[in-house]
Write an enzyme that holds these catalytic residues in place. Sequence first.
Site, short mmCIF file in Angstrom:
data_model
loop_
_atom_site.label_atom_id
_atom_site.label_comp_id
_atom_site.label_asym_id
_atom_site.label_seq_id
_atom_site.Cartn_x
_atom_site.Cartn_y
_atom_site.Cartn_z
N SER A 7 0.81 -1.22 0.00
CA SER A 7 0.00 0.00 0.00
C SER A 7 0.84 1.27 0.00
O SER A 7 1.53 1.57 -0.96
CB SER A 7 -0.96 -0.04 1.18
N ASP A 48 -1.12 1.27 -4.06
CA ASP A 48 -2.04 0.30 -4.65
C ASP A 48 -3.38 0.91 -5.04
O ASP A 48 -4.32 0.19 -5.36
CB ASP A 48 -2.22 -0.91 -3.73
N ASP A 104 -5.91 2.29 -3.65
CA ASP A 104 -7.20 2.27 -2.97
C ASP A 104 -7.47 3.62 -2.32
O ASP A 104 -8.59 3.94 -1.96
CB ASP A 104 -7.31 1.12 -1.94
N ASP A 117 -2.08 6.41 -3.43
CA ASP A 117 -1.03 5.66 -2.73
C ASP A 117 -0.58 4.53 -3.68
O ASP A 117 -1.03 4.46 -4.82
CB ASP A 117 -1.51 5.14 -1.38
#
Length: 452
Positions: A97, A242, A244, A240
Site C-alpha cells: 500500500s 495500490d 485504494d 497511494d
Amino acid sequence: MSRLFGTDGVRGVFNVDLTPEVALKLGLAIGSYFGSGSRIIVGNDFRAGSLSLSNAVISGLLSCGIRVYYAGFTPTPALQYYIKEKGFDGGVMITASHNPPQYNGIKVIMDDGIEASREVEKVIEDYYFSLRFKRVKWRYVLNQVYSVHDVNDFYVRGVLKLVDKDLISKRGFKVVADLANNVSSLTTPKLLRELSVKVLTINGDMSHEPYRTPEPNRESLSDLYKVVTAVGADLGLAHDGDADRVVFIDELGNFIPGDYSATLLARYLVERDRDSPKRVVTAVSSSVVVEEVLKPLGVEVIWTKVGSIGIARLMKRVGALCGFEENGGFMYPKHQYVRDGAMTIALMLEYLAKEKTTLSKALSTIPKYYLIKTKVPMDRERAFRMVEKVKEVYSKHKYIDIDGVKVFEKDYWFLVRPSGTEPLLRVIVEGRTKGIAEKVLSELMKLIKEGG
Ligand code: MG
C-alpha cells in the site's frame, strides 16, 4: 503463537523479513484455509519483489489443490471488485500500500471483496505456525494457472456505470494525476479519458523505485502542487501505491485532507442517493467537521476505530451511504465496501460538475479548523495509561473512547490514541484557530510529560 498479520495484511521489507519462503508458507496456509477446489485470484502491484512473492503464494495455493487465477498488475480495489462481481471464493493481493518502497505485503480478500477479518487471519496464522497444511494428493494438483486479462478494464467500466458520464464530460475538466509510479497508472488515466478529462500525469511510469514516497500526504506532493497551478488544472489527485486511496489538490494548489473531501462527497451523496441509508461511518481520527456538516442534514455519523477493514465490515452490517478515513480512503457501497480510489475520483468530478463549482469554492462552504498532528514515542502500556489519564482530566467534557480518547469541545476537538503498529502515542488536535489548537496541544503535552 506470534502474530503474522498487522492492521492490513502481512507487511515487511522484501528479502529481509518478507521473503519468498514466507510467501510460500503463507500461500500454503491460505490454501489450507480456503480448501481444495476453491477459486482464488492473485494480483500484485509494482513494488520490489511483487512477482517473486505472487509466484511463491501461487505455488503454495496450487499445492493445496486451489484453482488459481492470476490478474497480473492491478490496483487493490480492482481485484476486490472482480472477486465480488465474478464470484471468486477469495483473493490474495501482493502490496504494501502506502509503505516505503522497500516494503511489500500480502493481504487476503474474502468473497465479498473485503479484506479478511481478524478471525480468518487467526485461522491462517494457525496453519502457518503449526505447519499443518492441507496439501492434496499429487493427482489433484493442477498444472495450470488461469490468466485473467480484464480486471483493470472491468473495474473502470464498473466505476463508469455509477456516474453521469455526459455531465462530467461536458464540463471538460483538466486534471493532474500523481500516480505514485504504480498500478494506478493502469486504471486512473483510462477512467479520466473516458470522462473526457484532459489528463496530465506525473510519476506515471511504473517503477519499484518511485520518485515520491508512496504515501500521499501534505508533505509528499510538492511536485503536484506546482504542476496543478502551473498548467491551470481544475484539480490534482494523488494515489497511494495500490490505488485504494486518493487525495485531492484544489485548483489553487492546496492539499485537501481526506476527511474534508469525503465530507463534501457525503453531503453530495445525501442528495444524490436518496434511497441509501442516511448514515456515514468514519474513524475517530476524522475531523468533527464531518458531524458539523452532516448532522444538520439528518445524517447519523458513526465513529469507529481507526482501520479500514473495521469500517467496511461495520458499514456492511448497519448499512451506510458511505464510509471513510482521513487518509484518503473512501468507500462507496453501491460500488463496493472497500477503499476505492477510482470510484472516489469519479464521484468528485460528478459533484463538481453537478454543482458547477470548483474544489476551493466547495471547500469554503464547510467549516475550517486548524490541524496539528503529532506523535510521542512511548511503549504501548504507557500509551494506554496516558489515554486513561487524559480521560480522567477531561471527564467533564463530551468524549468517546472507542479507540484512544476523542474529546469534543465547542472550539476544538482532539484525539489521543496509542498507535496500532508502532510504540507511539498519536495526538491529533483541531482548533477553530491556530491559537486555540496550539493551546490545547500544549495542555495535552504538559499532561503527557507529567503523567506516569
Ligand atoms: Mg493502499
